[in-house]
Design a protein around this motif. Structure first.
Motif, PDB file in Angstrom:
ATOM      1  N   LEU A   1      -5.011  60.412  54.065  1.00  0.00           N
ATOM      2  CA  LEU A   1      -5.649  59.361  53.177  1.00  0.00           C
ATOM      3  C   LEU A   1      -6.874  58.697  53.934  1.00  0.00           C
ATOM      4  CD1 LEU A   1      -2.505  57.450  52.256  1.00  0.00           C
ATOM      5  CD2 LEU A   1      -3.696  59.252  51.044  1.00  0.00           C
ATOM      6  N   VAL A   2      -7.131  58.698  54.907  1.00  0.00           N
ATOM      7  CA  VAL A   2      -8.537  57.946  55.607  1.00  0.00           C
ATOM      8  C   VAL A   2      -9.086  59.138  56.666  1.00  0.00           C
ATOM      9  CG1 VAL A   2      -9.223  56.132  57.058  1.00  0.00           C
ATOM     10  CG2 VAL A   2      -7.281  55.499  55.370  1.00  0.00           C
ATOM     11  N   ASP A   3     -10.241  59.081  56.781  1.00  0.00           N
ATOM     12  CA  ASP A   3     -11.110  59.907  57.668  1.00  0.00           C
ATOM     13  C   ASP A   3     -10.900  59.224  59.121  1.00  0.00           C
ATOM     14  OD1 ASP A   3     -12.776  61.464  58.976  1.00  0.00           O
ATOM     15  OD2 ASP A   3     -14.534  61.160  57.725  1.00  0.00           O
ATOM     16  N   ILE A   4      -9.739  59.401  59.788  1.00  0.00           N
ATOM     17  CA  ILE A   4      -9.682  59.122  60.968  1.00  0.00           C
ATOM     18  C   ILE A   4     -10.933  59.366  62.038  1.00  0.00           C
ATOM     19  CG2 ILE A   4      -8.136  58.724  63.001  1.00  0.00           C
ATOM     20  CD1 ILE A   4      -7.153  57.303  60.704  1.00  0.00           C
TER      21      ILE A   4
ATOM     22  N   GLN B   1     -13.037  56.829  64.286  1.00  0.00           N
ATOM     23  CA  GLN B   1     -12.897  56.855  65.835  1.00  0.00           C
ATOM     24  C   GLN B   1     -14.649  56.815  66.369  1.00  0.00           C
ATOM     25  OE1 GLN B   1     -10.912  60.442  66.169  1.00  0.00           O
ATOM     26  NE2 GLN B   1      -9.006  59.247  66.720  1.00  0.00           N
ATOM     27  N   THR B   2     -15.698  57.091  65.622  1.00  0.00           N
ATOM     28  CA  THR B   2     -16.934  56.924  65.820  1.00  0.00           C
ATOM     29  C   THR B   2     -17.641  55.715  65.569  1.00  0.00           C
ATOM     30  OG1 THR B   2     -17.707  57.903  63.783  1.00  0.00           O
ATOM     31  CG2 THR B   2     -16.999  59.489  65.757  1.00  0.00           C
TER      32      THR B   2
ATOM     33  N   ALA C   1      -3.161  49.710  54.903  1.00  0.00           N
ATOM     34  CA  ALA C   1      -4.090  48.542  54.535  1.00  0.00           C
ATOM     35  C   ALA C   1      -5.007  48.272  55.388  1.00  0.00           C
ATOM     36  CB  ALA C   1      -3.176  47.176  53.955  1.00  0.00           C
ATOM     37  N   GLY C   2      -4.440  48.131  56.787  1.00  0.00           N
ATOM     38  CA  GLY C   2      -5.407  47.997  57.852  1.00  0.00           C
ATOM     39  C   GLY C   2      -6.317  49.165  57.940  1.00  0.00           C
ATOM     40  N   LEU C   3      -5.780  50.351  58.004  1.00  0.00           N
ATOM     41  CA  LEU C   3      -6.787  51.506  58.006  1.00  0.00           C
ATOM     42  C   LEU C   3      -7.915  51.489  56.906  1.00  0.00           C
ATOM     43  CD1 LEU C   3      -4.560  54.366  58.692  1.00  0.00           C
ATOM     44  CD2 LEU C   3      -6.162  53.415  60.390  1.00  0.00           C
TER      45      LEU C   3
END
Length: 478
Positions: free
Chosen positions: A179-182, A186-187, A361-363
């Motif tokens: 769902l999110v580009d982790i 991270q960058t 929600a936090g992500l």
């Protein structure tokens, strides 16, 4: 044998909660599980099995095993979590595995002396009213019969294949990564502070973002007493330590999760708490503007009037419900909504389970910051540039239980024609709401589990909010 079940067991907006040892006992958990088992059998959902999880409260894992033992005795297969975990992990697991339903032993944000029994439907959402009504009907039957539910415990259940212990977290985290580009997050170089409030969300942001991410977590250890706070609820009064941590560490944002990690609180880079109404409106702006999603928004009565304004700006419908995600989720499903949420800080999203989830929600909030290059205070200014400034506060007024009827009577009779020199419209969608001509509003809701009156207000200035709340206390006579 059963400690006052008729008065002790009552399902509220999200399950049954009771005081540990007085109301929330092993016997009472067992008859709740037995009532749920009867519902599952009569609907055929028993054939799909049930997933059971629990939070970090006192004896939660033991209560979960008791519920599993009763369901196993009814011939229902149970997948039982091997560790304390967030409620949304159970919700997503029910949906992902196509289970017949779920049970979570948690009292969410209540003080540590409470525990609870949440039921999830086969969609993973909070069980809707019609399911709870049927479970409660079976509960009454069991009480009337003086029925003692049989149990099949531990090794016996495992040998028969009725009980499987499993770590449900890894599959859930893999889903969130879709769902999110982790890797992009991270960058970013963000420095973030996390307050897990001694709850079930501890360590999950670290697992998602990696060991090298600049992340500092407080209150990550299990402590069922929840020291230093009235209750593990991520609201301003309980987050002083996180606010100080953000300032001391010069963090970009602070994130807090409640006891079972279905609610989130956010602190900006200056150590200032963002209200839940601001956060939901910001998440709506993120979905509509940054991600370019279109679809309905579902809000409870206690959430912000900024949401209808955003709906008009982006040409999407906004629906309003009573408090309780069991009212939000069905409309989200019917309308394929992009967002649903409550004033409590619980938000649900499309392409995920239709249930509140503090972790996603936090992500999403972190991704909002990453995609725009803005810090939380700057995001709020951007929101206000679109809908105008909005301020909100809620006060919780404790009262003597003997005064409950008198307070409710005063509220039922209250019908002012003006407040703060403005015309007023009254409605009773959930509690008693008074909406002023400029869009400001004042709302009263009595807790169903505690001798507590919640008084809410939203207006265009903090001073107006304070005046409305003081007026509200006078109206209620508290």
């Amino acid at each position: 044998m059963i400690s006052n079940p008729a008065s002790a067991i009552k399902f509220g907006t999200d399950g049954w909660r009771g005081l540990i040892a007085r109301d929330f006992t092993f016997d009472n958990v067992a008859i709740c599980a037995a009532a749920y088992a009867r519902y599952l059998v009569e609907t055929g959902m028993n054939k799909k099995g049930v997933i059971i999880g629990y939070d970090t409260r006192f004896l939660s894992e033991e209560f979960a095993r008791e519920a599993a033992a009763v369901l196993n005795a009814a011939g229902i297969k149970v997948t039982l979590s091997v560790c304390a975990l967030p409620t949304p992990v159970i919700s997503w697991s029910v949906l992902n595995r196509k289970a017949g339903g779920g049970v979570v032993i948690t009292a969410s944000h209540n003080p540590g002396i409470w525990n609870g029994f949440k039921i999830k439907s086969d969609t993973g959402s909070s069980a809707p009213t019609e399911i709870i009504a049927r479970v409660e009907a079976h509960l009454k039957e069991i009480i009337a019969e003086d029925y003692v539910p049989p149990r099949v415990h531990g090794d016996e259940a495992e040998k028969s294949g009725l009980l499987v212990a499993e770590d449900l977290v890894p599959a859930y985290l893999r889903h969130l990564r879709n769902l999110v580009d982790i890797p992009s997050l991270q960058t970013t170089g963000f420095k973030i502070a996390i307050d897990s409030m001694h709850g079930a969300g501890a360590g999950l942001f670290r697992q998602l973002l990696g060991e090298n991410y600049d992340l500092a977590e407080i209150k990550a250890e299990r402590n069922p007493v929840f020291p230093g706070m009235r209750q593990p609820e991520p609201i301003d009064i309980n987050l002083n330590e996180l606010e100080a941590k953000v300032v001391a560490d010069k963090a970009d944002v602070g994130l807090a999760t409640d006891g079972d990690a279905d609610r989130i609180g956010i602190v900006d880079e200056n150590g200032i708490f963002l209200t839940q109404l601001q956060v939901m409106s910001l998440l709506a702006l993120y979905l509509l503007d940054v991600r370019g999603e279109r679809g309905a928004i579902v809000k409870t009565i206690t959430t912000s009037s900024m949401l209808p304004k955003l709906g008009k700006l982006y040409d999407v419908p906004v629906f309003e419900t009573p408090v309780g995600f069991k009212y939000v989720a069905p409309i989200m499903e019917r309308e394929d909504a992009i967002l649903g949420g409550e004033e409590s800080g619980g938000y649900g999203f499309r392409n995920h389970v239709l249930e509140r989830d503090a972790i996603i929600a936090g992500l999403y909030f972190l991704d909002f910051m990453a995609k725009t290059g803005k810090k939380p205070s700057e995001l709020l200014k951007w929101l206000y540039s679109k809908v105008g400034e909005h301020y909100y506060h809620r006060i919780d007024v404790e009262f003597d239980a003997a005064d409950r009827d008198a307070i409710l009577s005063r509220l039922k009779q209250a019908n002012p024609t003006t407040l703060e020199g403005q015309e007023v419209k009254r409605d009773t969608l959930d509690g008693w709401r008074f909406t002023l001509s400029d869009g400001s509003w004042l709302l009263f809701r009595a807790s169903g589990t505690e001798p507590l009156l919640r008084v809410y207000a939203e207006a265009g200035s903090p001073q107006m909010v304070d005046r409305l709340l003081e007026t509200g206390k006078k109206i209620a006579g508290v």
